[in-house]
Design a protein around this motif. Structure first.
Motif, short mmCIF file in Angstrom:
data_model
loop_
_atom_site.label_atom_id
_atom_site.label_comp_id
_atom_site.label_asym_id
_atom_site.label_seq_id
_atom_site.Cartn_x
_atom_site.Cartn_y
_atom_site.Cartn_z
N TYR A 75 0.82 -1.22 0.00
CA TYR A 75 0.00 0.00 0.00
C TYR A 75 0.85 1.27 0.00
CZ TYR A 75 -3.91 -3.10 0.85
OH TYR A 75 -4.86 -4.10 0.72
N ARG A 76 2.16 1.14 -0.07
CA ARG A 76 3.06 2.31 -0.04
C ARG A 76 2.65 3.29 1.06
NH1 ARG A 76 2.42 3.32 -6.10
NH2 ARG A 76 3.30 1.45 -6.98
N ILE A 77 2.72 2.76 2.27
CA ILE A 77 2.24 3.52 3.43
C ILE A 77 3.07 4.81 3.63
CG2 ILE A 77 1.98 3.42 5.97
CD1 ILE A 77 0.04 1.53 4.42
N ASP A 78 2.34 5.94 3.78
CA ASP A 78 3.00 7.23 4.00
C ASP A 78 3.03 7.59 5.48
OD1 ASP A 78 3.19 8.14 1.17
OD2 ASP A 78 1.01 7.92 1.30
N ALA A 79 2.02 7.09 6.20
CA ALA A 79 1.93 7.47 7.61
C ALA A 79 1.26 6.35 8.39
CB ALA A 79 1.11 8.75 7.75
N VAL A 80 1.63 6.27 9.67
CA VAL A 80 1.01 5.29 10.56
C VAL A 80 0.35 6.07 11.69
CG1 VAL A 80 1.43 3.35 12.14
CG2 VAL A 80 2.84 3.61 10.08
N ILE A 81 -0.90 5.72 12.01
CA ILE A 81 -1.49 6.21 13.26
C ILE A 81 -1.75 4.96 14.09
CG2 ILE A 81 -3.23 7.66 14.36
CD1 ILE A 81 -3.81 8.99 11.72
N HIS A 82 -0.98 4.84 15.16
CA HIS A 82 -0.91 3.56 15.88
C HIS A 82 -1.75 3.59 17.16
CE1 HIS A 82 0.53 0.08 17.87
NE2 HIS A 82 1.51 0.63 18.53
N LEU A 83 -2.86 2.84 17.12
CA LEU A 83 -3.73 2.74 18.30
C LEU A 83 -3.80 1.33 18.86
CD1 LEU A 83 -5.35 4.82 16.11
CD2 LEU A 83 -6.70 5.16 18.18
N ALA A 84 -3.45 0.32 18.05
CA ALA A 84 -3.64 -1.07 18.51
C ALA A 84 -2.92 -1.28 19.84
CB ALA A 84 -3.09 -2.04 17.47
N ALA A 85 -3.64 -1.82 20.79
CA ALA A 85 -3.05 -2.05 22.11
C ALA A 85 -4.00 -2.89 22.93
CB ALA A 85 -2.82 -0.72 22.83
N GLU A 86 -3.46 -3.47 23.97
CA GLU A 86 -4.28 -3.96 25.07
C GLU A 86 -4.50 -2.72 25.93
OE1 GLU A 86 -5.67 -6.82 25.69
OE2 GLU A 86 -4.83 -7.85 23.94
N SER A 87 -5.77 -2.40 26.22
CA SER A 87 -6.05 -1.06 26.77
C SER A 87 -6.66 -1.05 28.17
CB SER A 87 -7.00 -0.32 25.82
OG SER A 87 -8.29 -0.91 25.86
N HIS A 88 -6.96 -2.24 28.74
CA HIS A 88 -7.71 -2.20 30.00
C HIS A 88 -6.83 -2.52 31.22
CE1 HIS A 88 -11.08 -1.94 32.54
NE2 HIS A 88 -11.27 -3.22 32.73
N VAL A 89 -6.76 -1.57 32.14
CA VAL A 89 -5.86 -1.68 33.30
C VAL A 89 -6.12 -2.96 34.10
CG1 VAL A 89 -5.21 -0.58 35.49
CG2 VAL A 89 -5.61 0.83 33.45
N ASP A 90 -7.38 -3.29 34.38
CA ASP A 90 -7.68 -4.48 35.19
C ASP A 90 -7.14 -5.75 34.54
OD1 ASP A 90 -8.98 -3.02 37.16
OD2 ASP A 90 -10.93 -3.20 36.19
N ARG A 91 -7.27 -5.83 33.22
CA ARG A 91 -6.74 -7.01 32.52
C ARG A 91 -5.22 -7.08 32.66
NH1 ARG A 91 -10.20 -9.63 28.43
NH2 ARG A 91 -12.19 -8.57 28.49
N SER A 92 -4.57 -5.91 32.67
CA SER A 92 -3.11 -5.91 32.77
C SER A 92 -2.64 -6.41 34.13
CB SER A 92 -2.54 -4.52 32.47
OG SER A 92 -2.62 -3.64 33.58
N PRO A 101 -5.70 -2.83 42.50
CA PRO A 101 -4.32 -2.73 42.99
C PRO A 101 -3.59 -1.61 42.25
CG PRO A 101 -4.84 -4.98 42.27
CD PRO A 101 -6.00 -4.13 41.87
N GLY A 102 -2.85 -0.81 42.98
CA GLY A 102 -2.08 0.28 42.36
C GLY A 102 -2.95 1.37 41.75
N HIS A 103 -4.18 1.48 42.21
CA HIS A 103 -5.17 2.40 41.62
C HIS A 103 -4.69 3.86 41.65
CE1 HIS A 103 -9.80 3.22 41.44
NE2 HIS A 103 -9.15 3.73 40.41
N ASP A 104 -4.48 4.44 40.49
CA ASP A 104 -4.05 5.84 40.43
C ASP A 104 -5.14 6.75 40.98
OD1 ASP A 104 -1.52 5.41 39.31
OD2 ASP A 104 -2.30 5.41 37.25
N LEU A 105 -4.70 7.72 41.81
CA LEU A 105 -5.67 8.56 42.51
C LEU A 105 -6.33 9.60 41.60
CD1 LEU A 105 -6.78 9.04 45.33
CD2 LEU A 105 -4.89 10.63 45.75
N ARG A 106 -5.49 10.36 40.92
CA ARG A 106 -6.07 11.46 40.13
C ARG A 106 -5.27 11.64 38.84
NH1 ARG A 106 -4.37 17.26 40.72
NH2 ARG A 106 -5.73 18.41 39.32
#
Ligand code: NAD
Ligand code: DAU
Length: 366
Positions: free
Chosen positions: A78-95, A303-308
Motif C-alpha cells: 500500500y506504499r504507506i506514508d503514515a502510521v497512526i498507531h492505536l492497537a493495544a491492550e487497553s484495560h488496566v484491570d486485565r493488565s 491494585p495500584g489504583h491511580d488517585l487522580r
C-alpha cells in the motif's frame, strides 16, 4: 499507479477510539486510503465500522501488529506514508491479571511497527520525507496526582508534556515503554514521529469493561455497580469525537518529535460520574429519581489504583487552536442514549468471553 494522495495505516481501527478515527478519516478525506490493521481481539469489533466498510478508500486487514512479515508486506503493497498507531491492550484491570500480553502487544508490537516503518521508508529514494509515525498514548504514563481540594479541579498540579514518566500499572508501564521506543526511533534513526497522551475517553462503541459503558449496562439491567475503593479517584473525561478531532489536527500539523497532551479540563470523581449515569439512565427510562442509587456497591480497590489524572492541554489549545466541543453533560446524554439504542451491540459484546472475564475480576473483589 496509486490514485490516492496518501496511504495511512491505522492500527487498532476496530476498537473504540480507532473505529471513530477510521470513520472520521474515511469520510472526511476521500483522497486518503485508510488501511485498518486489527487483530480483532476481544476488544475489536467489525460491527463498529459497518457503515463505512464499502467505502472505496477503506481497506480492512485482519492481522497482528507483532507479525513482521505481514506488516512489512502492508508497507510495500500500500506504499504507506503514515502510521497512526492505536492497537493495544487497553484495560488496566486485565493488565493486572495478565501483564505479559500487554508487554507483547504494546511494547513488542509497537517496536515491530517502528522497525517495519524504518526498514521500508529507509529503502525509499525519498527516505523519511513526507512520512509520519503517530503514536497514540495515554496520560497514565505520568503516574498520578494528589487530591488537595474538594472541588474540581481537585488539585493544583496537572500533567504537562514535561512531566516525568512514573507508570504504576502493567498497562501504563507497557504504554510508557512504547512511548520511549517511539522517541528512540526519532532520536536514533531520524524517523518523524509524534506522540499524544490523552485522558479518559468515553462515547459510543466503548467496550463495556470500562467504567461508563459497564455502569450504563448494569444500571439498565439493575445489576450491582462495583465501585472500586470509595469512588474518590478522579479522572479527566473527554468525549471520543473531541479526541478524534485533536488527532486529525495534530496529524496534519506534522510536528516531528513533538508530544501533545490531550484532555478536556474536565475532572470528575468516579462517584460523581456514577451518580450522573444513574440519574441520566433513570430519567431517560422514566424511572423514579434516585431509584437506582441502591445499586452502588463499594468493592475492594484496584491494585495500584491511580488517585487522580488531570491533563494540562494548553500546548495543544495554544499552538494548534484545538478546543473541546462536547461538554461532559452533552457527552453523557449522547452516550447513554447510544447504549440504550444499541442493546444488540451490547448483548453481542457481553455474551461471550467478556462475561467470563468480568466474573473473575468481580468475584475477586467482594
Ligand atoms: P480498545 O481496547 O477499544 O481497542 C484496541 C484495538 O486494538 C482492538 O480493536 C484490538 O482488536 C486491537 N488490537 C489489540 N491487540 C492487537 C494486535 N496485537 N494487533 C493488532 N490489533 C490489535 O482500545 P481504545 O480504548 O480504543 O484505545 C486505543 C488506543 O488509545 C490505545 O493505544 C490506548 O492505549 C490509547 N488510549 C486510550 C484511552 C481511552 O480512554 N480509551 C485514552 C488514552 C489513550
Ligand atoms: O486515562 C486514560 C486511560 O483511561 C486509558 O489509557 C485506558 O486505556 C482506559 O482504559 C482508561 O483507564 P482507566 O483505568 O482510568 O479506565 P476505567 O474505565 O477502567 O476506570 C475508570 C475509573 O473507574 C478508575 O478509577 C477505576 C474505576 N472503576 C472502573 C471499573 C471498570 C470502578 O470503580 N469500577 C469498575 O468496575
Amino acid at each position: 499507479m496509486d490514485s490516492f494522495e496518501k496511504n495511512i495505516l491505522i492500527t487498532g481501527g476496530a476498537g473504540f477510539i480507532g473505529s471513530h478515527l477510521v470513520r472520521h478519516f474515511v469520510r472526511k478525506y476521500p483522497s486518503y486510503r485508510i488501511i485498518n490493521l486489527d487483530a480483532l481481539t476481544y476488544a475489536g469489533n467489525l460491527s463498529n465500522l459497518r457503515d463505512i466498510e464499502e467505502c472505496p478508500n477503506y481497506v480492512f486487514v485482519k492481522g497482528d501488529i507483532c507479525d513482521g512479515e505481514l506488516v512489512s508486506g502492508l508497507f510495500r503493497t500500500y506504499r504507506i506514508d503514515a502510521v497512526i498507531h492505536l492497537a493495544a491492550e487497553s484495560h488496566v484491570d486485565r493488565s493486572v491479571l495478565d501483564p505479559f500480553t500487554f508487554a507483547r502487544t504494546n511494547v513488542m508490537g509497537t517496536l515491530n511497527l517502528l522497525h517495519c516503518a524504518r526498514t521500508c521508508w529507509g529503502s525509499l529514494k525519498e527516505g523519511f520525507d513526507g512520512k509520519l509515525f503517530y503514536h497514540i498514548s495515554t496520560d497514565e504514563v505520568y503516574g498520578d496526582l494528589p487530591i488537595t481540594r474538594d472541588t474540581a479541579p481537585y488539585g493544583e498540579s496537572f500533567f504537562t508534556e514535561e512531566t516525568a514518566y512514573r507508570p504504576h500499572s502493567p498497562y501504563s508501564a507497557s504504554k510508557a515503554s512504547s512511548d520511549h521506543f517511539v522517541r528512540a526511533f526519532h532520536d536514533t534513526y531520524g524517523m518523524p514521529v509524534t506522540i499524544t497522551n490523552c485522558s479518559n475517553n468515553y462515547g459510543p462503541f466503548q467496550h463495556p469493561e470500562k467504567l461508563i459503558p459497564l455502569f450504563i449496562n448494569n444500571i439498565v439491567n439493575r445489576r450491582p455497580l462495583p465501585v472500586y475503593g470509595r469512588g474518590e479517584n478522579v479522572r479527566d473525561w473527554l468525549y471520543v469525537e473531541d479526541h478524534v478531532r485533536a488527532i486529525d489536527l495534530i496529524f496534519h500539523a506534522r510536528r516531528s518529535g513533538a508530544t501533545f497532551n490531550i484532555g478536556g479540563f474536565n475532572e470528575r470523581r468516579n462517584i460523581d460520574v456514577i451518580r450522573t449515569l444513574i440519574s441520566t439512565v433513570d430519567r431517560i427510562l422514566g424511572r423514579a429519581e434516585g431509584e437506582d442509587e441502591c445499586l452502588v456497591t463499594f468493592v475492594g480497590d484496584r491494585p495500584g489504583h491511580d488517585l487522580r489524572y488531570a491533563i494540562d492541554s494548553s500546548l495543544l489549545t495554544g499552538e494548534l487552536g484545538w478546543k473541546c466541543q462536547v461538554s461532559f453533560e452533552q457527552g453523557i446524554e449522547k452516550t447513554v442514549r447510544w447504549y440504550l439504542g444499541h442493546t444488540r451491540w451490547l448483548e453481542e459484546v457481553t455474551s461471550g468471553e467478556y462475561m467470563k472475564y468480568y466474573d473473575t475480576m468481580y468475584s475477586g473483589r467482594k
